[in-house]
Design a protein around this motif. Structure first.
Motif, mmCIF file in Angstrom:
data_model
loop_
_atom_site.group_PDB
_atom_site.id
_atom_site.type_symbol
_atom_site.label_atom_id
_atom_site.label_comp_id
_atom_site.label_asym_id
_atom_site.label_seq_id
_atom_site.Cartn_x
_atom_site.Cartn_y
_atom_site.Cartn_z
ATOM 1 N N MET A 1 -52.156 9.915 -32.567
ATOM 2 C CA MET A 1 -51.881 10.383 -33.882
ATOM 3 C C MET A 1 -50.922 9.691 -35.251
ATOM 4 S SD MET A 1 -53.411 13.903 -35.786
ATOM 5 C CE MET A 1 -51.729 13.840 -37.738
ATOM 6 N N THR A 2 -51.068 9.395 -36.254
ATOM 7 C CA THR A 2 -49.142 8.969 -36.750
ATOM 8 C C THR A 2 -48.915 10.049 -37.849
ATOM 9 O OG1 THR A 2 -51.138 6.593 -37.755
ATOM 10 C CG2 THR A 2 -49.264 7.374 -38.502
ATOM 11 N N LYS A 3 -48.024 9.613 -37.436
ATOM 12 C CA LYS A 3 -46.825 10.633 -37.645
ATOM 13 C C LYS A 3 -46.298 10.244 -39.073
ATOM 14 C CE LYS A 3 -47.363 13.928 -34.460
ATOM 15 N NZ LYS A 3 -47.781 15.334 -34.226
ATOM 16 N N LEU A 4 -45.344 10.980 -39.903
ATOM 17 C CA LEU A 4 -45.101 10.138 -40.867
ATOM 18 C C LEU A 4 -43.730 10.727 -41.084
ATOM 19 C CD1 LEU A 4 -45.462 9.578 -44.435
ATOM 20 C CD2 LEU A 4 -46.195 11.487 -44.736
ATOM 21 N N PHE A 5 -42.773 9.680 -41.091
ATOM 22 C CA PHE A 5 -41.132 9.997 -41.384
ATOM 23 C C PHE A 5 -40.934 9.066 -42.714
ATOM 24 C CE2 PHE A 5 -40.385 9.891 -36.991
ATOM 25 C CZ PHE A 5 -41.374 9.141 -36.379
ATOM 26 N N ASP A 26 -34.375 -2.365 -38.401
ATOM 27 C CA ASP A 26 -35.296 -3.667 -37.427
ATOM 28 C C ASP A 26 -37.071 -2.491 -37.384
ATOM 29 O OD1 ASP A 26 -36.237 -5.264 -35.980
ATOM 30 O OD2 ASP A 26 -34.939 -4.787 -34.170
ATOM 31 N N ASN A 27 -37.535 -3.409 -38.456
ATOM 32 C CA ASN A 27 -39.379 -3.366 -38.396
ATOM 33 C C ASN A 27 -40.040 -3.540 -37.458
ATOM 34 O OD1 ASN A 27 -38.167 -3.074 -41.256
ATOM 35 N ND2 ASN A 27 -40.134 -3.989 -42.009
ATOM 36 N N SER A 28 -39.288 -4.712 -36.680
ATOM 37 C CA SER A 28 -40.398 -4.502 -35.113
ATOM 38 C C SER A 28 -40.273 -3.772 -34.468
ATOM 39 C CB SER A 28 -39.519 -6.190 -34.176
ATOM 40 O OG SER A 28 -38.530 -5.495 -34.289
ATOM 41 N N LYS A 29 -39.603 -2.639 -34.554
ATOM 42 C CA LYS A 29 -39.030 -1.996 -33.454
ATOM 43 C C LYS A 29 -40.054 -0.346 -33.627
ATOM 44 C CE LYS A 29 -36.358 -3.325 -29.829
ATOM 45 N NZ LYS A 29 -35.249 -3.528 -31.136
ATOM 46 N N ILE A 30 -40.663 -0.400 -35.512
ATOM 47 C CA ILE A 30 -42.104 0.816 -35.332
ATOM 48 C C ILE A 30 -42.698 0.686 -34.932
ATOM 49 C CG2 ILE A 30 -42.339 1.337 -37.671
ATOM 50 C CD1 ILE A 30 -41.159 0.282 -39.626
ATOM 51 N N PRO A 31 -42.838 1.966 -33.897
ATOM 52 C CA PRO A 31 -44.335 2.228 -33.184
ATOM 53 C C PRO A 31 -45.320 1.833 -34.243
ATOM 54 C CG PRO A 31 -42.377 3.557 -33.073
ATOM 55 C CD PRO A 31 -42.206 3.505 -34.488
ATOM 56 N N ALA A 32 -46.783 1.779 -33.856
ATOM 57 C CA ALA A 32 -47.383 1.974 -34.307
ATOM 58 C C ALA A 32 -47.684 2.973 -34.420
ATOM 59 C CB ALA A 32 -49.155 1.416 -33.329
ATOM 60 N N GLU A 33 -47.665 4.194 -33.686
ATOM 61 C CA GLU A 33 -48.337 5.215 -34.721
ATOM 62 C C GLU A 33 -46.958 5.664 -35.306
ATOM 63 O OE1 GLU A 33 -46.613 4.192 -31.539
ATOM 64 O OE2 GLU A 33 -48.328 4.784 -30.012
ATOM 65 N N ALA A 34 -46.503 5.013 -36.700
ATOM 66 C CA ALA A 34 -45.642 6.431 -37.270
ATOM 67 C C ALA A 34 -45.874 5.460 -38.937
ATOM 68 C CB ALA A 34 -44.167 5.551 -36.783
ATOM 69 N N GLU A 35 -46.216 6.220 -39.451
ATOM 70 C CA GLU A 35 -45.814 5.705 -41.380
ATOM 71 C C GLU A 35 -44.304 6.234 -41.558
ATOM 72 O OE1 GLU A 35 -48.197 3.935 -42.909
ATOM 73 O OE2 GLU A 35 -48.196 5.387 -45.070
ATOM 74 N N VAL A 218 -37.125 7.224 -35.731
ATOM 75 C CA VAL A 218 -38.531 7.095 -35.957
ATOM 76 C C VAL A 218 -39.591 6.562 -34.436
ATOM 77 C CG1 VAL A 218 -40.248 4.991 -37.124
ATOM 78 C CG2 VAL A 218 -38.609 5.499 -38.123
ATOM 79 N N ALA A 219 -38.330 5.766 -33.630
ATOM 80 C CA ALA A 219 -38.897 5.096 -32.571
ATOM 81 C C ALA A 219 -39.076 6.611 -31.848
ATOM 82 C CB ALA A 219 -37.635 4.901 -32.024
ATOM 83 N N ALA A 220 -39.072 8.096 -31.874
ATOM 84 C CA ALA A 220 -39.796 9.125 -31.124
ATOM 85 C C ALA A 220 -41.468 9.420 -31.437
ATOM 86 C CB ALA A 220 -38.793 9.923 -31.995
ATOM 87 N N ALA A 221 -41.083 8.191 -32.707
ATOM 88 C CA ALA A 221 -43.580 8.386 -32.498
ATOM 89 C C ALA A 221 -43.599 7.768 -31.127
ATOM 90 C CB ALA A 221 -43.512 7.892 -33.924
ATOM 91 N N HIS A 222 -43.514 6.897 -30.310
ATOM 92 C CA HIS A 222 -44.084 6.471 -29.211
ATOM 93 C C HIS A 222 -44.649 7.951 -28.497
ATOM 94 C CE1 HIS A 222 -43.467 2.051 -29.690
ATOM 95 N NE2 HIS A 222 -42.126 2.240 -29.337
ATOM 96 N N PRO A 223 -45.492 7.403 -27.952
ATOM 97 C CA PRO A 223 -45.970 8.999 -27.398
ATOM 98 C C PRO A 223 -45.906 8.656 -26.044
ATOM 99 C CG PRO A 223 -48.346 6.718 -27.481
ATOM 100 C CD PRO A 223 -46.550 6.950 -28.153
ATOM 101 N N LYS A 224 -44.717 9.789 -25.197
ATOM 102 C CA LYS A 224 -44.246 10.312 -24.242
ATOM 103 C C LYS A 224 -45.184 9.653 -23.326
ATOM 104 C CE LYS A 224 -39.966 11.846 -24.234
ATOM 105 N NZ LYS A 224 -39.857 13.080 -26.022
ATOM 106 N N LYS A 225 -44.573 8.721 -22.164
ATOM 107 C CA LYS A 225 -45.152 8.157 -20.728
ATOM 108 C C LYS A 225 -45.019 9.592 -20.081
ATOM 109 C CE LYS A 225 -45.776 4.137 -22.410
ATOM 110 N NZ LYS A 225 -44.898 3.538 -23.081
#
Ligand code: PGA
Length: 225
Positions: A1-5, A26-35, A218-225
């Protein structure tokens, strides 16, 4: 689910330092799960709007309670849309405290925002959830994002306990319906993970002022493995 920052820069930065921030983030590091939304002062919107790169979105920290017209000093919702603003923070506790905004002012601002297609982030503290909900038109409730912001946690380094955030989110959903609820108040790279487990995102003040620090949040939006 997308998370808002939401990066709430408050009354900080000049055009030059805002541009430095955008270059360093660094925009390229924004997880797909983050807005991710950057909310600068009105005076910076034009410059930030011109430099902002996808997928970053633009937000404002306030909006006029009036439409376009003779309201000296006010910036209206139509003018924000004109600067490519998509989100607007409404009723932040600093607005309520230092600018004496009432629940009705906040309701009128929300209405202006929605009439013009802006996505409002309504800030609330525990003790006025019901009073603020009562001041709103029920038709304004869908499309609203609510930010739970306990005043003692803002800018203090004393972030709220997660179980408190969970309890108050339930209270917000009782009063407002099933709206997304985000948390704000001394969020940083260390504590953000726990809030993302119980909320739809975070509103970040102090830790958003530095681009490297904010990127870690913002990187925390990555789902934990
Ligand atoms: P803070 O600000 O992260 O500095 O506590 C949050 C806010 O006021 O929205």
């Amino acid at each position: 689910m997308t998370k808002l920052f939401i990066a709430n820069w408050k009354s900080n930065k000049t055009v030059a330092t805002a541009e430095e921030w955008l270059k360093a983030f660094d925009n390229s590091k924004i997880p797909a799960e983050a807005e991710v939304v950057i909310a600068p002062s009105f005076s910076l919107l034009l410059a930030v709007s011109a430099q902002l790169k996808s997928p970053l979105k633009l937000g404002a920290q306030d909006v006029s309670l009036f439409p376009m017209g003779s309201y000296t000093g006010a910036v209206n919702a139509q003018q924000l849309v004109d600067q490519k603003v998509e989100y607007v923070i409404v009723g932040h506790s600093e607005r309520r405290r230092y600018f004496h905004e009432t629940h009705q002012d906040v309701a009128n601002k929300l209405q202006q925002a929605m009439l013009n297609g802006l996505k409002p982030i309504l800030c609330l503290d525990d003790e006025y959830i019901e009073a603020q909900a009562a001041a709103l038109e029920s038709t304004d409730l869908p499309n609203l994002v609510v930010a739970y912001e306990p005043v003692e946690a803002i800018g203090s380094g004393h972030n709220a306990p997660v179980d408190q955030v969970q309890l108050v989110s339930q209270k917000i959903k009782l009063a407002f319906g099933d709206v997304p609820v985000i948390y704000g108040g001394s969020v940083d790279e260390q504590n953000v993970h726990e809030y993302l487990l119980v909320s739809d995102g975070v509103l970040v003040g102090t830790a958003s002022l530095d681009p490297v620090e904010f990127a870690k949040v913002v990187a925390a939006a990555h789902p934990k493995k």
